[in-house]
Design a protein around this motif. Structure first.
Motif, short mmCIF file in Angstrom:
data_model
loop_
_atom_site.label_atom_id
_atom_site.label_comp_id
_atom_site.label_asym_id
_atom_site.label_seq_id
_atom_site.Cartn_x
_atom_site.Cartn_y
_atom_site.Cartn_z
N UNK A 208 37.50 39.12 46.11
CA UNK A 208 38.29 40.31 46.34
C UNK A 208 37.39 41.41 46.90
N UNK A 209 37.78 41.96 48.05
CA UNK A 209 36.99 43.01 48.69
C UNK A 209 37.48 44.38 48.24
N UNK A 210 38.79 44.61 48.34
CA UNK A 210 39.35 45.89 47.94
C UNK A 210 40.78 45.67 47.47
N UNK A 211 41.23 46.59 46.63
CA UNK A 211 42.61 46.53 46.18
C UNK A 211 43.22 47.91 46.23
N UNK A 212 44.52 47.96 46.27
CA UNK A 212 45.20 49.24 46.33
C UNK A 212 46.55 49.07 46.99
N UNK A 213 47.29 50.18 47.16
CA UNK A 213 48.63 50.10 47.71
C UNK A 213 48.66 49.64 49.17
N UNK B 194 45.43 31.33 47.34
CA UNK B 194 43.97 31.28 47.34
C UNK B 194 43.45 31.77 45.99
N UNK B 195 42.46 31.09 45.43
CA UNK B 195 41.77 31.54 44.23
C UNK B 195 40.62 32.44 44.69
N UNK B 196 40.58 33.66 44.17
CA UNK B 196 39.57 34.63 44.59
C UNK B 196 38.81 35.15 43.39
N UNK B 197 37.53 35.45 43.60
CA UNK B 197 36.65 35.94 42.55
C UNK B 197 36.85 37.45 42.38
N UNK B 198 37.11 37.86 41.14
CA UNK B 198 37.29 39.28 40.80
C UNK B 198 36.33 39.59 39.65
N UNK B 199 35.15 40.05 39.98
CA UNK B 199 34.07 40.22 38.99
C UNK B 199 34.45 41.15 37.85
N UNK C 124 45.90 43.09 47.82
CA UNK C 124 44.44 43.00 47.90
C UNK C 124 43.99 42.43 49.24
N UNK C 125 42.73 42.68 49.56
CA UNK C 125 42.08 42.09 50.71
C UNK C 125 41.02 41.14 50.18
N UNK C 126 41.02 39.90 50.67
CA UNK C 126 40.04 38.91 50.22
C UNK C 126 39.17 38.48 51.40
N UNK C 127 37.93 38.10 51.08
CA UNK C 127 36.97 37.73 52.11
C UNK C 127 36.39 36.36 51.79
N UNK C 128 36.22 35.56 52.81
CA UNK C 128 35.65 34.23 52.65
C UNK C 128 34.19 34.35 52.23
N UNK C 129 33.75 33.45 51.33
CA UNK C 129 32.37 33.48 50.84
C UNK C 129 31.90 32.06 50.56
N UNK C 130 30.64 31.94 50.18
CA UNK C 130 30.10 30.63 49.80
C UNK C 130 30.83 30.14 48.54
N UNK C 131 30.91 28.83 48.32
CA UNK C 131 31.63 28.32 47.15
C UNK C 131 31.08 28.90 45.84
N UNK C 132 31.99 29.41 45.02
CA UNK C 132 31.63 29.97 43.72
C UNK C 132 31.92 28.95 42.62
N UNK C 133 33.00 28.20 42.77
CA UNK C 133 33.36 27.14 41.83
C UNK C 133 34.16 26.09 42.59
#
Length: 80
Positions: free
Chosen positions: A73-78, A42-47, A57-66
């Protein structure tokens, strides 16, 4: 409609503000009753560009960005 949330591992961070996340799902094969692993990218947006290769990482579905990005990306960590 609720947003889907998935967990995966970052496999590429070469693009600007975009990461590629590999998500693995496990299920039992309907005929052979054996556990099967399937992966999808999955391609995810990481601002902020804070996520690096190998991060969980945890990713969340959103409206089309591109063209390819429909996740962020919602959160990252171990133990994200």
């Amino acid at each position: 409609m609720p947003k889907r949330i998935l967990q995966g591992v970052v496999i590429s961070d070469k693009q600007n503000k975009t990461v590629v996340v590999k998500v693995e799902r496990r299920f039992t094969h309907p005929l052979f009753q054996k556990t099967v692993r399937r992966t999808k990218h999955y391609h995810a947006h990481d601002e902020n560009g804070a996520v690096k290769v190998g991060d969980q990482v945890t990713i969340e579905e959103t409206a089309p960005i591109s063209k390819l990005k429909r996740w962020r990306v919602v959160e990252n960590g171990p133990n994200a």
